[in-house]
Design a protein around this motif. Structure first.
Motif, PDB file in Angstrom:
ATOM      1  N   THR A   1       0.842  -1.198   0.000  1.00 32.13           N
ATOM      2  CA  THR A   1       0.000   0.000   0.000  1.00 32.13           C
ATOM      3  C   THR A   1       0.875   1.246   0.000  1.00 32.13           C
ATOM      4  N   ASN A   2       0.320   2.347  -0.483  1.00 34.77           N
ATOM      5  CA  ASN A   2       0.972   3.653  -0.364  1.00 34.77           C
ATOM      6  C   ASN A   2       0.367   4.481   0.760  1.00 34.77           C
ATOM      7  N   ASP A   3      -0.665   3.937   1.426  1.00 37.80           N
ATOM      8  CA  ASP A   3      -1.375   4.700   2.456  1.00 37.80           C
ATOM      9  C   ASP A   3      -0.593   4.794   3.763  1.00 37.80           C
ATOM     10  N   PHE A   4       0.308   3.840   3.990  1.00 38.02           N
ATOM     11  CA  PHE A   4       1.165   3.896   5.186  1.00 38.02           C
ATOM     12  C   PHE A   4       2.410   3.066   4.911  1.00 38.02           C
ATOM     13  N   GLY A   5       3.374   3.161   5.800  1.00 42.04           N
ATOM     14  CA  GLY A   5       4.618   2.416   5.619  1.00 42.04           C
ATOM     15  C   GLY A   5       5.732   3.225   4.996  1.00 42.04           C
ATOM     16  N   GLY A   6       5.469   4.523   4.750  1.00 32.88           N
ATOM     17  CA  GLY A   6       6.507   5.374   4.197  1.00 32.88           C
ATOM     18  C   GLY A   6       6.010   6.246   3.058  1.00 32.88           C
ATOM     19  N   THR A   7       6.906   7.062   2.556  1.00 29.92           N
ATOM     20  CA  THR A   7       6.561   8.004   1.483  1.00 29.92           C
ATOM     21  C   THR A   7       7.410   7.744   0.234  1.00 29.92           C
ATOM     22  N   LEU A   8       7.749   6.488   0.006  1.00 25.42           N
ATOM     23  CA  LEU A   8       8.548   6.124  -1.174  1.00 25.42           C
ATOM     24  C   LEU A   8       7.887   6.610  -2.453  1.00 25.42           C
ATOM     25  N   TYR A   9       6.561   6.539  -2.495  1.00 27.71           N
ATOM     26  CA  TYR A   9       5.818   6.929  -3.701  1.00 27.71           C
ATOM     27  C   TYR A   9       6.030   8.390  -4.068  1.00 27.71           C
ATOM     28  N   GLU A  10       6.370   9.235  -3.098  1.00 25.48           N
ATOM     29  CA  GLU A  10       6.613  10.648  -3.394  1.00 25.48           C
ATOM     30  C   GLU A  10       7.853  10.815  -4.263  1.00 25.48           C
ATOM     31  N   ARG A  11       8.793   9.869  -4.186  1.00 21.37           N
ATOM     32  CA  ARG A  11      10.014   9.938  -4.987  1.00 21.37           C
ATOM     33  C   ARG A  11       9.852   9.217  -6.314  1.00 21.37           C
ATOM     34  N   ILE A  12       9.198   8.054  -6.301  1.00 21.33           N
ATOM     35  CA  ILE A  12       9.221   7.211  -7.501  1.00 21.33           C
ATOM     36  C   ILE A  12       7.853   7.034  -8.156  1.00 21.33           C
ATOM     37  N   GLY A  13       6.806   7.592  -7.544  1.00 20.05           N
ATOM     38  CA  GLY A  13       5.462   7.475  -8.113  1.00 20.05           C
ATOM     39  C   GLY A  13       4.681   6.333  -7.482  1.00 20.05           C
ATOM     40  N   LYS A  14       3.377   6.520  -7.337  1.00 16.96           N
ATOM     41  CA  LYS A  14       2.536   5.530  -6.664  1.00 16.96           C
ATOM     42  C   LYS A  14       2.486   4.204  -7.421  1.00 16.96           C
ATOM     43  N   LYS A  15       2.349   4.277  -8.733  1.00 21.99           N
ATOM     44  CA  LYS A  15       2.244   3.060  -9.534  1.00 21.99           C
ATOM     45  C   LYS A  15       3.518   2.229  -9.437  1.00 21.99           C
ATOM     46  N   THR A  16       4.681   2.888  -9.582  1.00 21.42           N
ATOM     47  CA  THR A  16       5.969   2.187  -9.516  1.00 21.42           C
ATOM     48  C   THR A  16       6.177   1.573  -8.138  1.00 21.42           C
ATOM     49  N   ALA A  17       5.826   2.332  -7.098  1.00 18.36           N
ATOM     50  CA  ALA A  17       6.001   1.836  -5.733  1.00 18.36           C
ATOM     51  C   ALA A  17       5.197   0.556  -5.509  1.00 18.36           C
ATOM     52  N   LEU A  18       3.944   0.547  -5.940  1.00 23.61           N
ATOM     53  CA  LEU A  18       3.105  -0.642  -5.771  1.00 23.61           C
ATOM     54  C   LEU A  18       3.628  -1.817  -6.594  1.00 23.61           C
ATOM     55  N   GLU A  19       4.097  -1.547  -7.822  1.00 18.63           N
ATOM     56  CA  GLU A  19       4.646  -2.607  -8.664  1.00 18.63           C
ATOM     57  C   GLU A  19       5.872  -3.251  -8.011  1.00 18.63           C
ATOM     58  N   LEU A  20       6.721  -2.423  -7.404  1.00 18.18           N
ATOM     59  CA  LEU A  20       7.921  -2.941  -6.739  1.00 18.18           C
ATOM     60  C   LEU A  20       7.557  -3.761  -5.507  1.00 18.18           C
ATOM     61  N   MET A  21       6.549  -3.311  -4.743  1.00 21.10           N
ATOM     62  CA  MET A  21       6.118  -4.066  -3.563  1.00 21.10           C
ATOM     63  C   MET A  21       5.546  -5.420  -3.958  1.00 21.10           C
ATOM     64  N   ARG A  22       4.800  -5.453  -5.061  1.00 23.56           N
ATOM     65  CA  ARG A  22       4.250  -6.734  -5.540  1.00 23.56           C
ATOM     66  C   ARG A  22       5.372  -7.643  -6.052  1.00 23.56           C
TER      67      ARG A  22
END
Length: 454
Positions: free
Chosen positions: A80-101
């Protein structure tokens, strides 16, 4: 150069950075430096029998070593991008979720197959929470459990050990810029590399601040989360944990307007000690194996405190509160909720007579002598709010362990590649102040590895 890439820290960020580098370039020369022990040598001496409390090991096996502080956690990967950090602010929400999956897929291949993926999507509890002024955050949660999490780490280490040079029990003293790369200095020797990835986790926050000062890397003030770990009969939260496993619930207090949140829920789990820089705090674990499960569920209630100028030492503030708890209780303090609201300390006899058996040997005491009034008021308000969706939360015998502190590094200034102002020097994971979870830290390691290969 001795190595193409040196990774400082063998937590999830460092592990997945090394793994991903090898997927693209098999002949790459990688060294990993870790202040703690190898995985098979990580053993906390607390056995509940001969040794009941923290003895202050030089290197805390719960906090340091291969796998990082997450090695003996309950192995929850929140996608999720809702908690656990603000990585998505640097790399984008879509990319962050793809990397977590992507990380989740690797965990499944290396021993986590069969572990359930929970989700809050479409759950009836979201409506129930809103009706009671509580807010359930969206997430998919893969629960490995402390036992399966260890298996996954063991398998990843077996894959990496012949391809990567590991230096365990080898703290890095400093990182210096040299022609063509970086010099990593340890107590007995120094090593050079073209690219350097720093992934030291929360326990390395003080060291990280020193490196940023020495190299003049810009940082910004961050926060500290302070609160307690709640332990109650598993039946109280069973309707939530059976469907969601991890329910991240946020509440805004009426009295002060502060945000209080649940964190790290462990159904049928156990409360444990943590040693961070010599300070004893509390955390929780849980297991997939039914034989290792308990009759209790535990979770943290945390209040986030953000500080403004001129005060910048948020971690120091959290440490001072934890030290006070250690001074009064010799470690972690435990108190019945009923004793807290009646203004009296818990005693060994009151804990013994309660209708719940504590899973951690802690000192009965009075948390009101430790936690600031504003934080304690928020926690009490949150317990009454949770009682509306999980009746029994505010029972007299509900146990509160204190203190739980989540330290965050000063947020380091990095670009969208998680690279500092120095080309080839990357700062990832919880040590960067950007990620605050296993999934985000692991994803940051993959992201940096792909950028290095590029």
């Amino acid at each position: 150069m001795n190595y193409d890439v040196i990774i400082i820290g063998a937590g999830p960020g460092g592990i997945f950075a090394a793994y991903e580098l090898l997927q693209h370039k098999t002949d790459i020369k990688i060294a990993v430096f870790e202040a703690g022990h190898a995985l098979n040598k990580r053993h906390c001496p607390i056995d509940g029998d001969k040794i009941k409390t923290c003895i202050g090991c030089k290197s805390c096996s719960i906090m340091s070593g291969f796998g990082g502080a997450g090695a003996f956690s309950d192995g929850k990967y929140n996608i999720t991008n809702d908690f656990g950090g603000t990585l998505y602010e640097r790399i984008g929400k879509k990319t962050a979720l793809e990397l977590m999956r992507y990380v989740d897929d690797i965990n499944m291949r290396y021993g986590g197959e069969g572990c359930k993926l929970y989700t809050t999507a479409g759950t009836r509890f979201k409506t129930l929470c809103i009706q009671n002024d509580l807010h359930l955050l969206d997430a998919s949660v893969r629960h490995l459990g402390t036992d399966i999490n260890y298996v996954v780490l063991e398998n990843l280490y077996n894959y990496l050990k012949d391809k990567v040079e590991f230096f365990f029990d080898t703290p890095v003293e400093s990182v210096k810029i040299v022609a063509g790369g970086y010099l990593v200095k340890c107590k007995d020797d120094s090593y050079t590399c073209e690219k350097c990835i720093i992934s030291v986790g929360r326990s390395g926050s003080k060291w990280m601040e020193k490196v940023c000062r020495d190299l003049d890397i810009p940082t910004s003030s961050n926060r500290v989360d302070i609160g307690v770990r709640v332990e109650l009969p598993a039946a109280v939260f069973a309707h939530l944990t059976d469907e969601l496993y991890e329910s991240k619930i946020v509440y805004r207090t009426e009295k002060y307007g502060d945000m209080v949140r649940t964190f790290c829920m462990n159904p049928k789990g156990a409360v444990v000690n943590e040693n961070t820089n010599g300070i004893i705090t509390v955390n929780g674990h849980s297991y997939e194996d039914p034989e290792k499960q308990t009759d209790n569920t535990n979770f943290a209630l945390l209040v986030a405190k953000h500080f403004s100028d001129p005060f910048r030492d948020s971690n120091g503030y959290g440490e001072s509160i934890a030290r006070l708890s250690n001074m009064l209780g010799g470690g972690v303090i435990v108190q019945r909720f009923g004793d807290l609201i009646r203004g009296r300390r818990s005693t060994p006899s009151r804990i013994e007579e309660a209708f719940i058996t504590p899973t951690l040997n802690a000192t009965p005491g009075d948390l009101s002598l430790v936690l600031p009034k504003r934080i304690l008021d928020g926690i009490i308000e949150m317990i009454y709010a949770l009682d509306k969706v999980a009746p029994g939360t505010a029972n007299d015998d509900t146990l509160l362990y204190g203190v739980e502190v989540k330290f965050y590094n000063m947020e380091v200034t990095v670009n969208e590649q998680l690279e500092t102002c120095y080309p080839g020097l990357y700062i990832i994971g919880d040590g960067s102040g950007i990620t605050h979870s296993l999934s985000h830290a692991s994803a940051s390691g993959v992201h940096v590895a792909r950028n290095i290969i590029k």
